[in-house]
Design an enzyme around this catalytic site. Structure first.
Site, PDB file in Angstrom:
ATOM      1  N   ASP A   1       4.906  -2.667   8.320  1.00 54.12           N
ATOM      2  CA  ASP A   1       5.093  -1.439   7.809  1.00 54.12           C
ATOM      3  C   ASP A   1       6.200  -0.646   8.670  1.00 54.12           C
ATOM      4  OD1 ASP A   1       4.129   1.475   6.959  1.00 54.12           O
ATOM      5  OD2 ASP A   1       2.380   0.304   6.636  1.00 54.12           O
TER       6      ASP A   1
ATOM      7  N   SER B   1      -1.981   2.736   0.049  1.00 53.50           N
ATOM      8  CA  SER B   1      -1.603   2.397   1.398  1.00 53.50           C
ATOM      9  C   SER B   1      -2.730   2.662   2.361  1.00 53.50           C
ATOM     10  CB  SER B   1      -0.221   3.352   1.912  1.00 53.50           C
ATOM     11  OG  SER B   1       0.846   2.718   1.209  1.00 53.50           O
TER      12      SER B   1
ATOM     13  N   HIS C   1       4.051   6.607   8.384  1.00 54.27           N
ATOM     14  CA  HIS C   1       3.073   5.592   7.569  1.00 54.27           C
ATOM     15  C   HIS C   1       2.663   4.408   8.150  1.00 54.27           C
ATOM     16  CE1 HIS C   1       2.392   2.821   4.306  1.00 54.27           C
ATOM     17  NE2 HIS C   1       2.464   3.749   3.400  1.00 54.27           N
TER      18      HIS C   1
END
Length: 755
Positions: A157, A540, A214
């Site tokens: 990520d 996600s 994220h």
């Protein structure tokens, strides 16, 4: 210090000049052309080469030397180091390097080179979710798995904020002896929770700090520690935790704020395989493409061969059909659904009608008095209806009013900024038909509420009939108990599977809407960053939920293969919401099988599925031959020589998958499918088949109709005959074949497309 000019030391200046020379190095005859012509600029290419068999290439250093031998002779040895971007050891035999188009063309002609292609860009696709999924302290799967202790989850990520309390190692032992990775952070940032952290972003820094949020969010969702008093702007209060709170985390930064380059992604995969992770979680993907051209599919296959479970997000391109990413059968492809928590706000109209929606920003100083209500489209052009930047021109039309904005087109928060800049007091966001009932709790810049599409007609009717329309917003805070949960999110990508229509995708859906997890920044500039959380959405967010569940299953069943874990997750999935009715989509209609896959994850049942469908890595070779890939293409995926002419290939629907996906083309009236199951329940077990009828089929026959087992790990095979109705059939139909014993129900979903 502010006025001190930046200067390069003599040594640094020398290095800079040498680097610049390396970047510009092309053949002398073409130097001027190269500088003037974009064709001479350097781009990153991924080069697949014949795997060396010589034992002298066993070390990474020797392999690097071998790969450099393929670089153009015009590149001097001092520049090769800077031209080389990544060397791969596991995911493929090859490397990534900076080349001109002409150099790449020349390399293609070299002996031992299999394939050369330019690097591509991929896109990035909780206090309550454990409870929603039936995970509770002291009982059930959390107890049986010891919260995932000893399992290593690798997260590919944007990096991580290592100081966050979600990554505390309290109560965790050191990593298993097999662990070979490293954590590059200084001080106490590396611990028994965060055992690995490296950056593979070729255009970034060496430390994998998360500047995006994220990666921090997904990592804590998969394996965050217990953190008390978590909330976002005071909402969704509770104890935050990941799915596998005592699992170890290994972070591989492969994405930046702008992109995920597939060469970097391959490098992260390669390192994770070498390091010894058990589960890999990837919340990113690209457009659908053949598996031999899909870096995620190729890298995931290499991981699967090593016994690593790979979980990937399905993509955020829904609700369109054929919008999937990550379609390979050796990965778990995860769609997104809602949970039963809402961060509620209510739009109240002047006629007394109220409509519930969501927002993360819940101002306590907003007084819910009725204010003038205005819809900009009635006063301007179409762009004003969407409240796009600089579309609300006449401030007097909006000053002190509640403004209705269409939620599609642009970001919803930026619409609020436009309303605020125009003098608006509040905003009502209304979905379009594509977004339907999917609403988001976001940090707006003014009082706002996000409403479902089905209320739009009533608001329009009120606006057109009331002489002086008014409205206000009431902020209700956090509520738990939405009975229609889970529903499938509008953005969650849908099947069918473009690349392999005999494999049902997505495989599963999981929580992916308004998920609270760790965040590297304070939302209100007052919260300690070590205790900061945010609520966001996307497939996600769904993916790491399943990665964490897979880690729990791996902890209980360390001998299970990745395919066995996937089977357990899929065959025990639920197809009903909290009302006991079929799971709905964003239109509030029953969601079809290409939206939900097998259904919604049910971790408590997945740990004890009764029967599993298993697949060994070698089983994928006849399947790949059946896709009509040539031998060279298959070699890129499996990293070994394959001759399909000497192999009995199988149609894709014959792979021993936990679902069945069929197409009846032209005059085909009957299709037979074979599956094999392994008994992982009580040694002595008996199962009978239950068939859900499927529209468009005259009959479904299962042979035998009973399965008898006398010992653990015993296998049994069965055949299913599907016979088409000769007169009429819908375009798409679905059902299931379920093996039922006194203790287990093993559901195999079936999709049928009639052409």
């Amino acid at each position: 210090m502010k006025d001190q000019k930046c200067r390069l030391s003599p040594t640094a200046l020398t290095i800079f000049i040498l680097g610049l020379i390396c970047i510009l190095s092309v053949s002398p005859a073409n130097t001027a052309v190269a500088l003037a012509d974009s064709g001479g600029s350097l781009s990153t290419y991924i080069i697949h080469v014949q795997k060396p068999t010589d034992k002298h290439f066993a070390t990474s250093e020797d392999l690097d030397t071998f790969y450099r031998s393929f670089l153009p002779t015009t590149v001097t040895s001092s520049c090769q180091e800077q031209r080389m971007v990544h060397s791969y050891r596991h995911v493929l035999s090859g490397f990534a390097a900076k080349l001109t188009a002409e150099e790449a063309k020349a390399i293609r002609k070299k002996d031992g080179v299999l394939h050369v292609r330019p690097e591509e860009v991929l896109s990035l696709h909780t206090t309550h979710t454990p409870d929603f999924l039936g995970l509770h302290q002291g009982v059930g799967l959390w107890k049986d798995s010891n919260f995932g202790k000893g399992v290593i989850i690798g997260v590919l990520d944007t990096g991580i904020f290592p100081q966050h309390r979600s990554f505390s190692d309290e109560g965790l032992p050191p990593p298993p002896a097999k662990w070979k990775g490293r954590c590059v952070f200084n001080g106490t940032s590396c611990n028994n929770k965060l055992i690995g952290a490296r950056s593979f972003v070729s255009r970034g820094t060496s430390l994998p700090f998360d500047d995006v949020g994220h990666g921090t969010h997904t990592s804590s969702t998969a394996a965050g520690a217990f953190v008390r008093d978590a909330s976002a702007l005071g909402n969704a209060k509770g104890t935050a935790t990941g799915m596998a709170p005592l699992a170890h985390l290994a972070i591989y930064q492969v994405c930046s704020f702008l992109w995920c380059l597939d060469g970097d992604l391959l490098a992260g995969f390669d390192a994770a395989i070498e390091d010894g992770v058990d589960v890999l979680s990837l919340s990113a993907g690209g457009e659908s493409k053949p598996f031999f051209a899909d870096v995620i599919a190729m890298a995931a296959f290499a991981a699967t061969k090593r016994g690593i479970f790979v979980s990937c997000s399905a993509g955020n391109e829904g609700p369109s059909d054929y919008s999937m990413s990550n379609e390979a059968p050796w990965v778990l492809t995860v769609g997104a659904s809602t949970i039963d928590r809402s961060i509620k706000a209510t739009a109240r109209l002047g006629n007394g009608k109220e409509f519930d929606g969501e927002t993360l920003y819940q101002p306590h100083d907003f007084h819910p008095v009725l204010l003038p209500l205005v819809y900009p489209r009635l006063n301007g052009d179409n762009s004003s209806a969407f409240c796009l930047p600089e579309s609300l021109h006449n401030r007097s039309d909006y000053q002190g009013k509640v403004v209705v904005c269409y939620a599609v087109g642009g970001t919803r928060v930026s619409k609020g900024q436009e309303v605020k800049d125009a003098g608006g007091a509040a905003m009502i966001l209304v979905n379009g038909p594509m977004e339907g009932a999917t609403t988001f709790a976001e940090k707006h810049v003014l009082p706002a509420v996000h409403l479902r599409y089905d209320v739009w007609r009533e608001i329009q009717n009120y606006l057109s009939t009331a002489s002086a329309p008014k409205a206000t917003i009431l902020f209700r805070g956090t509520h738990i108990g939405r009975s229609d949960a889970p529903t499938v999110a509008s953005f969650s990508s849908r099947g069918p599977n473009k690349q392999s229509q005999g494999i049902l995708k997505p495989d599963i859906i999981g929580p992916g809407v308004n998920i609270l997890a760790a965040w590297p920044y304070s939302l209100d500039n007052s919260t300690d960053k070590k205790h900061s959380f945010n609520v966001i959405y996307g497939t996600s967010m769904a993916c790491p939920h399943l990665s964490g569940v897979a880690a729990l299953l791996k902890s209980v069943h360390p001998d299970w293969s990745p395919a066995a874990i996937k089977s357990a997750i899929m065959t025990t999935a639920t197809t009903s919401n909290m009302k006991g009715q079929p799971i709905l989509d964003q239109s509030l209609n029953p969601a079809n099988i290409f939206t939900t896959g097998a259904g919604h994850v049910n971790p408590a049942k997945a740990v004890n599925p009764g029967l599993i469908y298993d697949i060994e890595p070698q089983d994928y070779i006849p399947y790949l031959c059946g896709l009509n890939y040539n031998d060279s293409a298959i070699k890129l995926i499996v990293k070994e020589v394959v001759t399909c002419s000497s192999i009995r290939s199988i149609p894709d629907y014959q792979l021993n998958y936990p679902s069945i996906s069929l197409r009846f083309k032209d005059l085909v009236t009957k299709v037979s499918v074979t599956r094999t199951v392994r008994n992982v329940g009580p040694a002595k077990s008996s199962y009978r088949v239950v068939i859900d009828p499927i529209k468009g089929l005259d009959s479904i026959g299962v042979y035998p109709s009973k399965l008898e087992f006398t010992k653990a790990n015993q296998t049994a095979s069965f055949r299913v005959d599907f016979t088409r109705n000769a007169t009429s059939a819908p375009p798409i139909a679905q059902g299931a074949i379920t093996w039922v014993s006194t203790k287990h129900s093993v559901r195999t979903p079936v999709s049928v497309v009639f052409e």
